[in-house]
Design a protein around this motif. Structure first.
Motif: not given
Length: 246
Positions: A127-130, A136-140, A210-212
């Protein structure tokens, strides 16, 4: 005769009907008719005028009807104080319903059963630190030591309160992929599928969703990802999960 016609046409074009005066005259004529009286001046108008006056009166009447007939009819037939009915009808549909998108028919991998390396592939989910209390934003993150001729990356975000996709991005050219975001089995699924004829070079590549979500942070412990790829040396798959929030 041509001069007379021109004068009549100019008179018709310059005529501007007095709506209030016309209505008053019509109402007065109604009242007199109801009382059995003859409007003043009616006898005088019975006298037969010469033909130029008849022609002028006829053309003027046509002009009045053409220019102000609709307005007069509206004034006579409609009472401003009376309720008006407006027919709206059914609004046209702006677009046809979009059928749900379908992704890989296989179920998502299970949290805790990760395989982050396979042949030339390595992957990680984070999960992106920002992120913040609402978003939130989840990175693969995918690393490959070989050029890939086929690649499908899937990010599965578990359904939580107020979860709603707000977009996605990738470090590879967007035009190289078929992209979709859809729901399946309680998951919000982001899917990147490499188009035929495109390749992914050796290196590190990131695919992000990215998602709320509901205020106060979100537990990503049920989120998972999967990447399947084909290189010259074979076909490979990596999958894993995301660290839980503390």
């Amino acid at each position: 005769m041509s001069d007379l016609r021109r004068q009549l046409e100019e008179a018709a074009r310059s005529h501007r009907p007095d709506r209030a005066r016309m209505l008053a005259r019509i109402e007065r004529a109604r009242d007199l008719s109801a009382a059995g009286a003859e409007p003043r001046g009616a006898r005088a108008r019975r006298a037969r005028p010469g033909w130029p006056r008849v022609a002028l009166a006829a053309v003027a009447a046509v002009a009045v009807c053409a220019i102000g007939g609709t307005a007069v009819t509206s004034l006579v037939q409609q009472d401003p104080a009376a309720p008006q009915e407006v027919s709206t009808g059914a609004l046209p549909k702006t677009s046809a319903p979009t059928p749900p998108l379908t992704g890989d028919s296989r179920p998502p991998p299970l949290p805790g059963q990760s395989r982050t390396t396979d042949g030339p592939l390595w992957a990680d989910g984070s999960v992106a630190p920002d992120d913040n209390v609402h978003w939130a934003q989840s990175n693969v993150t995918l690393k490959t030591q070989e050029t890939l001729t086929a690649l499908t990356v899937e990010l599965f975000v578990a359904r939580t309160e107020r979860l709603r996709s707000t977009g996605r991005w990738e470090t590879r050219p967007t035009a190289d992929f078929d992209l979709s975001v859809h729901e399946r089995d309680g998951m919000l699924v982001y899917r990147w599928s490499l188009k035929s004829g495109r390749t992914v070079p050796a290196g590190t590549h990131v695919f992000a969703g990215q998602y709320d979500h509901a205020s106060g942070g979100r537990d990503a412990g049920a989120d998972v990802y999967r990447a399947t790829a084909t290189a010259a040396s074979g076909t490979y798959e990596v999958h894993g999960d995301f660290a839980r929030t503390t």
